[in-house]
Design an enzyme around this catalytic site. Structure first.
Site, PDB file in Angstrom:
ATOM      1  N   GLY A   1       1.192  18.478   3.988  1.00  0.00           N
ATOM      2  CA  GLY A   1       1.893  19.853   3.697  1.00  0.00           C
ATOM      3  C   GLY A   1       2.316  20.187   5.093  1.00  0.00           C
ATOM      4  N   LYS A   2       2.282  19.937   6.107  1.00  0.00           N
ATOM      5  CA  LYS A   2       2.546  20.266   7.552  1.00  0.00           C
ATOM      6  C   LYS A   2       3.751  20.990   7.536  1.00  0.00           C
ATOM      7  CE  LYS A   2       1.233  16.681   9.468  1.00  0.00           C
ATOM      8  NZ  LYS A   2       1.027  15.692   8.437  1.00  0.00           N
TER       9      LYS A   2
ATOM     10  N   ASP B   1     -11.580  -7.219  -2.288  1.00  0.00           N
ATOM     11  CA  ASP B   1     -12.890  -6.762  -2.194  1.00  0.00           C
ATOM     12  C   ASP B   1     -13.518  -6.939  -1.028  1.00  0.00           C
ATOM     13  OD1 ASP B   1     -12.171  -6.144  -5.008  1.00  0.00           O
ATOM     14  OD2 ASP B   1     -12.805  -8.112  -5.764  1.00  0.00           O
TER      15      ASP B   1
ATOM     16  N   GLU C   1     -13.230  -8.069 -13.641  1.00  0.00           N
ATOM     17  CA  GLU C   1     -13.382  -6.819 -13.496  1.00  0.00           C
ATOM     18  C   GLU C   1     -14.585  -5.809 -14.201  1.00  0.00           C
ATOM     19  OE1 GLU C   1     -11.273  -5.100 -12.104  1.00  0.00           O
ATOM     20  OE2 GLU C   1     -10.159  -6.823 -11.344  1.00  0.00           O
TER      21      GLU C   1
END
Length: 610
Positions: A217-218, A509, A434
């Protein structure tokens, strides 16, 4: 490569000369059409004799058998258009004609000339056709030079003036960075009430540097500062100052600051200032380089105005470490403000700001969404709300529901689902992979809770396991990092134990595990052999200064040791809880996607007792 560059050069040259060539063709075509329109008709010799006998020929010019003439009174000639009369004509005298043409012309009062009566073109037309292309080319070349000159059109496009009131963004549109707003509010107060500071003898900072990751948000904060203060806002990207012609960037900087002084108080905002403000100590910039001249001009301009003028420079960068020291010294950028990703409360406020323009249903829990989006920036959260709104519109919903938000978060964090057919053997291997990740995350003390497990292909992955912390974390101990490494390697461990092979599915991974271990050893002092020493360069800096080859070899050995120890621990923990793994795989193959409650229930665990 050289042929491609030569070809590109010729294409650019042709494009640059195209306007001149087109102009020449147009002028030549118009003159040709006019020339054909003025050309007299060719008539038969008998028609010419008729006009001679009628004493209607005023002038003639003859070369060989070709005769051009002019009549006293316009007449309808056989070679012209029907109904039109002509004064000028041309004809051919046959070789067998034995008439005394000269005597007949003289008796009719005609003047016999030795120069042409009918000119094909005027003097101006001939000169234009002869020198027209050269004039056009020189004119286009002069116009190009003016565009590229320091004081030309391009030199005045450095900044875009925005009148007070045009910038409608205010601090009400900025959320999640309250500490930054408090610090920048002083700038707003100075622009509104400069006399209050002048009476005491204080001056506002000449420059404020906003640093932080992309999307924090600069730029939004800079626009909100101008909107809150109600002053003109000059915005430019540092890349706009750089041109091939040396001196153009410096001229644009001068014009930008000159315009700001005319309407002071004002704000000048330079985005991505590292594009021209990089350190000159590395020797990458030469004395005549356009980038360095532009930087020098910015330094001069910031020295050239006083605080009383009311011109404040805001700049933004996500690489403050590469900026030149002269740019950061007091008197130029006096103040540096770090704009960090928002915490949980900040994310909640940002979500509420972006949800103001969206129809949100009553079941949409923004507080829960804020807890699940740790590490996201303001831009990420704005994109998340927009994705949820797009999903709701496609589904025909009247408002964004909680399910829309959950699906949008899944799409943003995990990627869009791919509609591919996976062989059953590959699908089963993915389920074990998973489930290995998820089970280690559930069993590892202090690990982030598992939020979702899926074997639906998304992006480049065949399956994903999502784990996020309950609260924001800013520091990590060695046990937590080792647990992260074990969790990353758990999928590969499950594949090796169950199937006896290792597949390419563990590529990302291994990258995560190796990166964590290398930082532990070389940057965070978590290795007994290396000790509390930082031996790795800063992120983005490839240079290794003052580090011996022996020490680097030791770092590699320690990284390998940590990864191997975590892998052995992952295999051991997986063997001890084989029944939980099998139960989780069975449920995952049946449902394809398990949320947090379903995953913990399938493993026989709860987040509180895991």
């Amino acid at each position: 490569m050289a042929d491609e560059q030569t070809s590109g050069t010729w294409r650019r040259r042709l494009r640059s000369w195209a306007p001149a060539l087109i102009g020449y063709v147009i002028v030549f075509g118009l003159l040709t059409v006019q020339d054909r329109a003025d050309r007299p008709p060719t008539v038969a010799y008998t028609a010419f004799e008729t006009q001679v006998q009628a004493h209607n020929v005023a002038e003639v010019y003859a070369t060989g058998d070709s005769i051009e003439g002019k009549l006293k009174t316009p007449a309808a000639l056989p070679g012209g258009k029907n109904g039109e009369t002509y004064r000028k004509f041309t004809t051919e005298r046959p070789e067998f004609a034995d008439d005394d043409l000269l005597a007949a012309l003289q008796s009719g009062g005609a003047e016999v000339r030795a120069t042409p009566v009918v000119q094909q073109r005027g003097t101006f037309a001939n000169l234009l056709i002869s020198f027209g292309p050269i004039l056009l080319l020189f004119g286009f070349y002069w116009w190009t030079l003016r565009r590229q000159s320091a004081g030309g059109l391009l030199g005045r496009r450095a900044g875009t003036r925005v009148q007070p009131g045009t910038v409608r963004t205010t601090f009400a549109d900025v959320a999640g960075i309250d500490e930054v707003k408090d610090e920048i509010s002083e700038i707003v107060d100075f622009l509104r009430n400069p006399g209050k500071y002048a009476r005491i003898g204080a001056r506002a900072p000449r420059g404020v540097l906003l640093t932080g990751a992309p999307g924090t948000g600069k730029t939004l904060l800079a626009r909100a500062t101008a909107g809150e203060a109600g002053v003109p806002f000059f915005s430019a990207s540092a890349a706009e100052f750089i041109e091939v012609v040396v001196g153009v960037g410096a001229s644009r900087v001068r014009d930008l600051f000159a315009e700001a002084r005319k309407v002071a108080p004002a704000i000048v905002f330079i985005d991505e200032i590292d594009a021209i403000g990089r350190s000159r100590s590395g020797g990458n910039l030469g004395g005549n380089d356009e980038r360095e001249q532009t930087l020098n001009q910015i330094l001069t301009e910031m020295d050239g105005f006083s605080g009383a003028e009311g011109v404040i420079v805001l700049a933004a960068t996500n690489r403050p470490d590469v900026l030149d020291a002269a740019l950061l010294r007091p008197g130029r950028f006096d103040r540096t403000i770090a704009v960090q990703p928002p915490d949980q409360r900040g994310r909640r406020e940002i979500l509420r700001v972006h949800a103001r323009t969206v129809q949100v249903a009553a079941d949409a829990d923004l507080d829960r969404l804020a807890r699940s989006t740790a590490g996201m920036t303001g831009a990420d959260l704005a994109n998340l709300i927009n994705e949820a709104a797009l999903l709701a519109a496609r589904r025909g919903d009247e408002a964004v529901t909680g399910q829309d938000l959950a699906d949008a978060l899944e799409k943003v964090q995990l990627g869009a689902a791919r509609q591919v057919v996976i062989p059953e053997a590959e699908r089963r291997r993915t389920a074990y992979h998973e489930s290995g990740h998820a089970l280690l995350g559930m069993l590892q003390p202090g690990a982030d809770p598992v939020r979702k497990v899926s074997i639906i292909p998304r992006g480049r992955a065949l399956g994903v396991t999502l784990a996020t912390p309950e609260t924001d974390r800013y520091g990590y101990d060695e046990d937590y990092l080792r647990g992260r490494i074990s969790g990353a390697l758990a999928g590969m461990a499950a594949e090796e134990v169950i199937f006896g092979v290792v597949t390419t599915g563990a590529e990302s991974d291994l990258e995560v595990a190796t990166s964590l271990a290398r930082n532990m050893v070389g940057r965070w002092g978590m290795s007994g052999r290396i000790g509390p020493v930082s031996v790795l360069p800063a992120e983005g800096d490839p240079r290794m200064v003052g580090v011996s080859e022996h020490l680097l070899d030791t770092v590699d050995e320690e990284v390998r040791r940590i990864v191997e120890e975590c892998y052995v621990g992952a295999v051991k923990l997986r063997r001890e809880h084989q029944h939980r793994l099998e139960s989780l795989v069975t449920r995952l193959l049946a449902a394809e996607t398990l949320d947090q409650a379903e995953a913990y229930d399938a493993a026989g665990l709860t987040p509180a007792t895991a």
